[in-house]
Write a protein that holds these residues in place. Structure first.
Motif, mmCIF file in Angstrom:
data_model
loop_
_atom_site.group_PDB
_atom_site.id
_atom_site.type_symbol
_atom_site.label_atom_id
_atom_site.label_comp_id
_atom_site.label_asym_id
_atom_site.label_seq_id
_atom_site.Cartn_x
_atom_site.Cartn_y
_atom_site.Cartn_z
ATOM 1 N N ALA A 54 0.835 -1.203 0.000
ATOM 2 C CA ALA A 54 0.000 0.000 0.000
ATOM 3 C C ALA A 54 0.872 1.257 0.000
ATOM 4 O O ALA A 54 0.610 2.198 -0.752
ATOM 5 N N LEU A 55 1.911 1.273 0.826
ATOM 6 C CA LEU A 55 2.798 2.436 0.873
ATOM 7 C C LEU A 55 3.484 2.649 -0.478
ATOM 8 O O LEU A 55 3.667 3.793 -0.910
ATOM 9 N N ALA A 56 3.843 1.561 -1.144
ATOM 10 C CA ALA A 56 4.495 1.661 -2.453
ATOM 11 C C ALA A 56 3.554 2.234 -3.508
ATOM 12 O O ALA A 56 4.014 2.797 -4.502
ATOM 13 N N ASP A 57 2.235 2.090 -3.301
ATOM 14 C CA ASP A 57 1.250 2.592 -4.257
ATOM 15 C C ASP A 57 0.766 4.012 -3.971
ATOM 16 O O ASP A 57 -0.116 4.513 -4.660
ATOM 17 N N LEU A 58 1.333 4.657 -2.959
ATOM 18 C CA LEU A 58 0.920 6.029 -2.652
ATOM 19 C C LEU A 58 1.349 6.974 -3.767
ATOM 20 O O LEU A 58 2.317 6.711 -4.476
ATOM 21 N N PRO A 59 0.648 8.087 -3.907
ATOM 22 C CA PRO A 59 1.009 9.051 -4.944
ATOM 23 C C PRO A 59 2.425 9.596 -4.743
ATOM 24 O O PRO A 59 2.940 9.606 -3.617
ATOM 25 N N PRO A 60 3.048 10.055 -5.817
ATOM 26 C CA PRO A 60 4.393 10.648 -5.704
ATOM 27 C C PRO A 60 4.403 11.769 -4.655
ATOM 28 O O PRO A 60 3.461 12.544 -4.561
#
Length: 155
Positions: A60-66
């Motif tokens: 989930a953290l890896a999929d957060l917006p830039p």
């Protein structure tokens, strides 16, 4: 087989999260001192205890917006238990065993709420796929647990 990687509780809604090394978990009160542990009269205890996978949290953290904070600690999810190295079942009725005697039956998916976006914009959406927000359950048998304890799926 996996391991218990973290334990957390909070006394009241929106109160500070306390992380612990060990705790008692009971049918009567869930995670000792946690707001969700006591089942109300006539209640089913569907939300007595919550668990999240370390691997799902990381995804989930890896999929957060830039530009988002990707170093958030797992307990901001407000889950009680963090498991590592094991995939939690994605269906109600399965039993999770932790340590020598704790048994938890999965009741449902732990859907992320709008509070997650208050913590970090985009976190709610990042937790939605594939039960990344974790599972909710009800305690079947009491147990004293500690970080590092074995986690197994029994049914």
């Amino acid at each position: 087989m996996g391991r218990l990687g973290g334990i957390a509780r909070h006394e009241r809604s929106r109160s500070a999260i306390e992380t612990l090394q060990s705790i008692s978990v009971t049918r009567a009160s869930g995670v000792a001192g946690d707001k969700s542990g006591v089942i109300r009269p006539g209640g089913k205890g569907r939300r007595q205890i919550s668990l999240i996978e370390a691997e799902s949290w990381d995804a989930a953290l890896a999929d957060l917006p830039p530009g988002a904070d990707t170093a958030l600690p797992w307990h901001v999810r407000r889950a009680n238990l963090l498991v590592q190295g094991i995939r939690l079942p994605r269906e109600a009725g399965k039993v999770i065993a932790i340590g020598e005697s704790l048994r938890i039956v999965i009741t449902c998916e732990c859907d992320p709420c709008s509070r997650m976006d208050e913590i970090q914009p985009g976190l709610k959406d990042a937790l939605l796929p594939d039960w990344r927000g974790g599972v909710l359950g009800r305690v079947l048998t009491d147990g004293d647990i500690a970080i590092g304890d074995e986690v197994r799926i029994e049914e």
